[in-house]
Design an enzyme around this catalytic site. Structure first.
Site, mmCIF file in Angstrom:
data_model
loop_
_atom_site.group_PDB
_atom_site.id
_atom_site.type_symbol
_atom_site.label_atom_id
_atom_site.label_comp_id
_atom_site.label_asym_id
_atom_site.label_seq_id
_atom_site.Cartn_x
_atom_site.Cartn_y
_atom_site.Cartn_z
ATOM 1 N N ASP A 1 -8.103 -5.206 -7.750
ATOM 2 C CA ASP A 1 -7.201 -6.048 -6.563
ATOM 3 C C ASP A 1 -7.635 -7.540 -6.561
ATOM 4 O O ASP A 1 -8.339 -7.543 -5.429
ATOM 5 C CB ASP A 1 -7.019 -5.248 -5.220
ATOM 6 N N ASP B 1 -17.137 -2.008 -4.830
ATOM 7 C CA ASP B 1 -16.404 -2.941 -4.782
ATOM 8 C C ASP B 1 -18.238 -4.410 -5.123
ATOM 9 O O ASP B 1 -19.533 -3.396 -4.754
ATOM 10 C CB ASP B 1 -15.910 -3.535 -3.370
ATOM 11 N N CYS C 1 -3.902 -13.040 -6.026
ATOM 12 C CA CYS C 1 -3.931 -13.180 -4.924
ATOM 13 C C CYS C 1 -3.696 -15.311 -5.540
ATOM 14 O O CYS C 1 -3.922 -15.822 -4.617
ATOM 15 C CB CYS C 1 -3.972 -12.791 -3.616
ATOM 16 N N PHE D 1 -12.407 -3.789 -7.007
ATOM 17 C CA PHE D 1 -12.023 -4.648 -5.541
ATOM 18 C C PHE D 1 -11.323 -4.290 -5.128
ATOM 19 O O PHE D 1 -10.434 -4.226 -4.112
ATOM 20 C CB PHE D 1 -10.986 -5.654 -6.796
ATOM 21 N N ASN E 1 -20.356 -4.187 -9.928
ATOM 22 C CA ASN E 1 -19.548 -5.384 -10.287
ATOM 23 C C ASN E 1 -18.496 -4.404 -11.446
ATOM 24 O O ASN E 1 -18.401 -3.619 -12.224
ATOM 25 C CB ASN E 1 -19.922 -6.691 -11.373
ATOM 26 N N ALA E 2 -17.097 -5.304 -10.734
ATOM 27 C CA ALA E 2 -16.490 -4.530 -11.457
ATOM 28 C C ALA E 2 -15.888 -4.795 -13.302
ATOM 29 O O ALA E 2 -15.525 -4.194 -14.029
ATOM 30 C CB ALA E 2 -14.900 -4.658 -11.263
ATOM 31 N N ARG F 1 0.762 -0.848 0.056
ATOM 32 C CA ARG F 1 0.515 -0.130 -0.064
ATOM 33 C C ARG F 1 1.265 1.016 0.467
ATOM 34 O O ARG F 1 0.350 2.034 -0.563
ATOM 35 C CB ARG F 1 -1.470 -0.177 1.240
HETATM 36 N N1 SAH Z 1 -7.346 -4.577 -1.673
HETATM 37 C C1 SAH Z 1 -8.660 -5.294 -0.934
HETATM 38 C C2 SAH Z 1 -8.326 -6.284 -0.883
HETATM 39 C C3 SAH Z 1 -9.802 -6.761 -1.992
HETATM 40 S S1 SAH Z 1 -10.084 -8.614 -1.635
HETATM 41 C C4 SAH Z 1 -7.034 -5.169 0.210
HETATM 42 O O1 SAH Z 1 -6.022 -4.189 0.438
HETATM 43 O O2 SAH Z 1 -7.767 -5.063 1.586
HETATM 44 C C5 SAH Z 1 -11.397 -9.140 -3.792
HETATM 45 C C6 SAH Z 1 -12.400 -8.046 -3.069
HETATM 46 O O3 SAH Z 1 -13.258 -7.874 -5.005
HETATM 47 C C7 SAH Z 1 -13.449 -8.316 -2.357
HETATM 48 O O4 SAH Z 1 -13.355 -7.293 -1.427
HETATM 49 C C8 SAH Z 1 -14.742 -8.584 -3.719
HETATM 50 O O5 SAH Z 1 -15.531 -8.338 -2.130
HETATM 51 C C9 SAH Z 1 -14.099 -8.357 -4.708
HETATM 52 N N2 SAH Z 1 -15.211 -8.333 -5.074
HETATM 53 C C10 SAH Z 1 -15.588 -9.678 -6.168
HETATM 54 N N3 SAH Z 1 -15.937 -9.780 -6.921
HETATM 55 C C11 SAH Z 1 -16.101 -7.724 -7.404
HETATM 56 C C12 SAH Z 1 -16.826 -8.404 -8.262
HETATM 57 N N4 SAH Z 1 -16.794 -8.665 -10.109
HETATM 58 N N5 SAH Z 1 -16.398 -6.784 -8.737
HETATM 59 C C13 SAH Z 1 -16.336 -6.234 -8.055
HETATM 60 N N6 SAH Z 1 -15.619 -6.732 -6.522
HETATM 61 C C14 SAH Z 1 -15.962 -8.043 -6.738
#
Ligand code: SAH
Length: 390
Positions: A294, A245, A334, A223, A273-274, A207
């Protein structure tokens, strides 16, 4: 003690330090045992290899805890191990929050302990570790005098070990919504209902890596979970930050995190939905100075690895298209099975399709409190890349 003898011809993996012994590597066992018991492991020619826990129900029948014949596996052993883990994290500069125990990488297979200042979250993912839960709780109490310990064993992988999914207090009850400090910022962590153990500590060092590229930038994050990267962007001087998210809960908490850091006028989070939104905005020609991605792990099995590759290519292609020429893409993966080389290849394919040239800024991995053991591929799982998109 029960003795397990390995076959003559096994891979050099175990001899080279890997703690797993597969069912088909065992020649014979001597003595009665039940799942979860501690056993001694020997080579075919009777040489002592180590001690570990056994579970005949699991494909990985033994996981080694020690290579020393004199180590007794008891409460004192776990207290000593936890103390060593904490000393190592302190040596690396972690003071408040860290992954105190990262399973195999700390020679405590299938054990995860996250430390969030005075609170601890535990996952015991194998039967042979689960039986030591009382000893682990005792060790945490002795070593840290914590304000609370919480069990987040609500994970499907436990079922492979014949264990139920469960969560709950391992100390007196406490308010499981806590606040932690990271890089001078405050973040809410929901230990009971947050994702995984409540917070992604594995990105804590990464970060900071966005510090210079987000200054005066218009930033899009996707995400975002509870908005940790995006709030760092606001703190490091971004002009505006929009985070997306799919989880309403995560978005609510992200907006709350912006507020408790006084950044609610800069950072805004929305449920979306990303995959859909990034595609749509690409078509509309929207542009950002910095796009951060992410996503969660796309697969856990080799059979569906192609799906993960397609997913990463898709989302990164869409992300790149939204970056202004000379802007930056911050992207993570990940997925354990997508190794660093493969991830970079996918990014290159996405760049080719997007007709953009990339200049690598940093390519990192998980934070150092999640140690990578050389020769143990699956301890190296996080890929974190920043590229300038030309
Ligand atoms: N960057 C964050 C961790 C992200 S974890 C940190 O450092 O704390 C991944 C995230 O993606 C989760 O919160 C999950 O809810 C989200 N996610 C999963 N599928 C998704 C989608 N299609 N669109 C948007 N978000 C999504």
């Amino acid at each position: 003690m029960v003795k397990v003898y390995l076959k003559r011809k096994i891979s050099p993996r175990v001899a080279n330090g890997h703690p797993w012994i597969f069912n088909n590597e065992v020649d014979k066992t001597e003595g009665d045992f039940k799942g979860g018991d501690i056993v001694e492991v020997f080579s075919h020619d009777q040489k002592f290899i180590g001690k570990g826990y056994i579970n005949p129900q699991s494909q990985i029948i033994v996981r080694l805890l020690t290579r020393s014949k004199t180590d007794e596996i008891n409460e004192a052993f776990f207290l000593k191990k936890l103390t060593e883990c904490w000393e190592y994290r302190q040596q690396l500069g972690y003071t408040e929050n860290c992954r105190l125990v990262f399973g195999e990488a700390d020679s405590l297979p299938q054990l995860i302990i996250d430390k969030f200042n005075d609170y601890f979250v535990i996952q015991t993912l194998a039967l042979g570790m689960d039986v030591w839960k009382p000893a682990l709780v005792k060790a945490i109490n002795t070593r840290f005098k914590p304000k609370g310990i919480y069990e987040r064993n609500d994970v499907p992988v436990r079922e492979l070990e014949g264990l139920p999914q469960q969560k709950g207090f391992l100390s007196n009850e406490f308010d499981t919504k806590i606040i932690i400090n990271e890089n001078g910022l405050k973040f809410l962590v929901d230990l009971e209902n947050g994702q995984k153990t409540g917070y992604f500590l594995d990105q804590q060092d990464n970060r900071r890596a966005i510090q210079h590229i987000v200054k005066d930038a218009e930033v899009l994050g996707a995400f975002t979970y509870t908005g940790t990267f995006e709030i760092h962007a606001g703190y490091y001087g971004a002009k505006s930050v929009l985070g997306l998210d799919i989880s309403e809960n995560a978005v609510k908490q992200a907006n709350e995190n912006a507020r408790i850091n006084g950044l609610e006028n800069i950072c805004r989070f929305e449920t979306a939905n990303a995959f859909d939104v990034l595609k749509q905005w690409g078509k509309e020609g929207k542009k950002y100075d910095v796009v951060m991605l992410d996503p969660p792990a796309f697969t856990k099995s080799r059979e569906t690895i192609q799906k993960a590759i397609t997913g990463y290519k898709e989302i990164n292609l869409r992300g790149m298209k939204l970056v202004k020429p000379g802007g930056f893409l911050v992207t993570s993966s990940c997925t354990n099975l997508v190794n660093a080389d493969l991830f970079l290849q996918i990014i290159d394919m996405a760049a080719k399709d997007a007709r953009r040239k990339l200049r690598q800024v940093v390519f990192q991995t998980q934070s150092a409190d999640h140690p990578i053991i050389r020769g143990m591929e699956n301890t190296h799982y996080l890929k974190f890349l920043i590229v300038q998109v030309q």
